[in-house]
Design a protein around this motif. Structure first.
Motif, PDB file in Angstrom:
ATOM      1  N   ASP A 115      -4.893  -7.433  87.170  1.00 42.44           N
ATOM      2  CA  ASP A 115      -4.454  -6.156  87.318  1.00 42.44           C
ATOM      3  C   ASP A 115      -5.651  -4.946  87.571  1.00 42.44           C
ATOM      4  O   ASP A 115      -5.342  -3.892  87.610  1.00 42.44           O
ATOM      5  N   LEU A 116      -6.845  -5.596  87.576  1.00 45.39           N
ATOM      6  CA  LEU A 116      -7.894  -4.578  87.887  1.00 45.39           C
ATOM      7  C   LEU A 116      -8.619  -4.931  89.276  1.00 45.39           C
ATOM      8  O   LEU A 116      -8.152  -5.876  89.897  1.00 45.39           O
TER       9      LEU A 116
ATOM     10  N   GLN B  99     -13.275  -1.624  91.471  1.00 51.95           N
ATOM     11  CA  GLN B  99     -13.281  -0.045  90.839  1.00 51.95           C
ATOM     12  C   GLN B  99     -13.455   0.023  89.416  1.00 51.95           C
ATOM     13  O   GLN B  99     -13.822   1.126  88.720  1.00 51.95           O
ATOM     14  N   ASP B 100     -12.887  -1.068  88.780  1.00 49.11           N
ATOM     15  CA  ASP B 100     -12.779  -1.011  87.257  1.00 49.11           C
ATOM     16  C   ASP B 100     -13.913  -1.708  86.468  1.00 49.11           C
ATOM     17  O   ASP B 100     -14.032  -1.736  85.281  1.00 49.11           O
TER      18      ASP B 100
ATOM     19  N   ASP C  16     -16.899  -0.814  85.848  1.00 49.01           N
ATOM     20  CA  ASP C  16     -17.805   0.185  85.181  1.00 49.01           C
ATOM     21  C   ASP C  16     -16.930   0.613  83.766  1.00 49.01           C
ATOM     22  O   ASP C  16     -17.524   0.746  82.679  1.00 49.01           O
ATOM     23  N   SER C  17     -15.697   0.085  83.740  1.00 45.53           N
ATOM     24  CA  SER C  17     -14.767   0.291  82.550  1.00 45.53           C
ATOM     25  C   SER C  17     -14.645  -0.954  81.831  1.00 45.53           C
ATOM     26  O   SER C  17     -14.133  -0.818  80.589  1.00 45.53           O
ATOM     27  N   LEU C  18     -15.196  -1.951  82.346  1.00 40.19           N
ATOM     28  CA  LEU C  18     -15.149  -3.097  81.729  1.00 40.19           C
ATOM     29  C   LEU C  18     -15.479  -3.176  80.185  1.00 40.19           C
ATOM     30  O   LEU C  18     -15.120  -3.699  79.152  1.00 40.19           O
TER      31      LEU C  18
ATOM     32  N   ARG D  19     -13.361  -1.272  77.970  1.00 43.59           N
ATOM     33  CA  ARG D  19     -12.157  -2.239  77.705  1.00 43.59           C
ATOM     34  C   ARG D  19     -12.311  -3.376  76.833  1.00 43.59           C
ATOM     35  O   ARG D  19     -11.404  -3.677  75.792  1.00 43.59           O
TER      36      ARG D  19
ATOM     37  N   LEU E 210     -13.223 -11.034  89.173  1.00 44.94           N
ATOM     38  CA  LEU E 210     -12.799  -9.845  89.876  1.00 44.94           C
ATOM     39  C   LEU E 210     -13.198 -10.361  91.496  1.00 44.94           C
ATOM     40  O   LEU E 210     -12.181 -10.083  92.117  1.00 44.94           O
TER      41      LEU E 210
END
Length: 356
Positions: A185-186, A189-190, A192-194, A197, A221
């Motif tokens: 689902d990622l 671009q995600d 940096d937010s891992l 999370r 990813l």
């Protein structure tokens, strides 16, 4: 035949030659300077030891799916991904691995995996009769057993349940209160937010372990993105033509080639009979030639002398034991059985044949 050419339709002798060639190429790559330096560099930055409990299914290649250097992740593989830490040999092997990690001043992450297919449940785990809920329930039971064995505080050994979706090789990380993080689902671009999370999903995970889990997820990813750019055949037919008994099969990560039985359960005869039944069904359905199948034993050793001698004895015993089970349960199939006994040099990953 190349490493990626699966010789299902070739005579058994040619298939066996291809197999040993595959093992030799893997050892050469593993022992090469690039691979060795990559492992050193990775461990210097990410010292957490990573152990994975997983099914024997060749589709579940965690190092490839996470783009992790070979030799970093230590696998424990068994038919159906079924484990009980009360099994004497499994418990002793796992404790010995963790003890070695603790003596080096490192922490350990134990990935407890199940696998499933998002597109077709029949591409899921046959060991649990394609019932993903049952496979999940079993992994959570193993997680509780790991906590009982190494402590519920998880400061030294962290047990993490992780799904593996085989259509895209996507990891699904299970957190507290039923929450999950599905890498499918990622996207890049995600990245940096891992960290945030993971902090929310696994608040009790030690900082160092969480830091060392991140490269696996980032690599996953990238791997998923690669998969999506390919035209991938998903309806792969089961064409296993060999039964592997023992440990040290890291080099044999190919789909639908081998049925791998770890030497963990007190009742080895049952999974061997199941595997022999699958081989016989494959022959009768014409999925593989009926001229023969391979029974392959392997035991790793770390030191020459007593350690290697013990590995030799164990490999020969397992081959003899498994052969007797096949002869007793499937006498017609046993007449077409070729046996190869080996040991594995754990430092070089070289397969050493004992009977050639």
């Amino acid at each position: 035949m190349t490493a990626q050419t699966l010789p299902h339709d070739h005579p058994i002798a040619a298939r066996i030659d291809w197999l040993f060639g595959l093992a030799e190429r893997h050892a050469q790559e593993y022992a090469g300077p690039e691979a060795s330096l990559a492992r050193q560099r990775h461990l210097a930055r990410h010292p957490t030891a990573i152990l994975v409990l997983k099914c024997m299914d060749g589709r579940i290649n965690i190092p490839v799916a996470t783009q992790t250097p070979k030799g970093i992740i230590q696998p424990f593989r068994n038919l159906g991904g079924f484990f009980q830490l009360g099994w004497p040999h499994l418990g002793e092997t796992l404790v010995a691995s963790v003890d070695k990690v603790m003596r080096s001043g490192r922490q350990a992450l134990v990935l407890i995996t199940y696998h499933f297919s998002r597109g077709d449940e029949r591409r899921g785990c046959a060991g649990f009769h394609y019932r993903t809920a049952d496979a999940q329930a079993h992994t959570f039971e193993i997680q509780r057993e790991v906590s009982t064995l190494f402590g519920a505080g998880h400061g030294n050994v962290y047990p993490l349940v992780c799904g593996f979706e085989t259509d895209e090789d996507a990891l699904v990380v299970h957190g507290q209160d039923g929450q999950t993080l599905n890498m499918a689902d990622l996207g890049v671009q995600d990245i940096d937010s891992l960290p945030q999370r993971l902090q929310q999903l696994l608040p009790d995970m030690p900082t160092q372990i969480r830091h060392d889990l991140l490269p696996l997820l980032i690599g996953n990813l990238a791997h998923i993105a690669d998969i999506r750019r390919q035209t991938r055949r998903l309806d792969i037919e089961h064409r296993e033509w060999m039964i592997c008994v023992g440990r040290g099969f890291d080099w044999l990560h190919l789909p639908n080639v081998a049925l791998i039985i770890g030497p963990y359960s007190p009742d080895l005869a049952d999974p061997i009979r199941q595997a022999a039944g699958i081989i016989q069904a494959n022959m009768r359905a014409g999925r593989i030639p009926n001229d023969g199948f391979l029974l392959f034993s392997s035991v790793p050793y770390e030191d020459i002398g007593v350690d290697r001698a013990r590995a030799v004895l164990k490999s020969r015993f397992m081959a003899r034991f498994a052969g007797e089970v096949v002869r007793e349960s499937y006498p017609d199939l046993a007449a077409r059985m070729t046996v190869r006994q080996t040991v594995l040099n754990w430092h070089s990953r070289a397969v050493e044949a004992l009977d050639r």
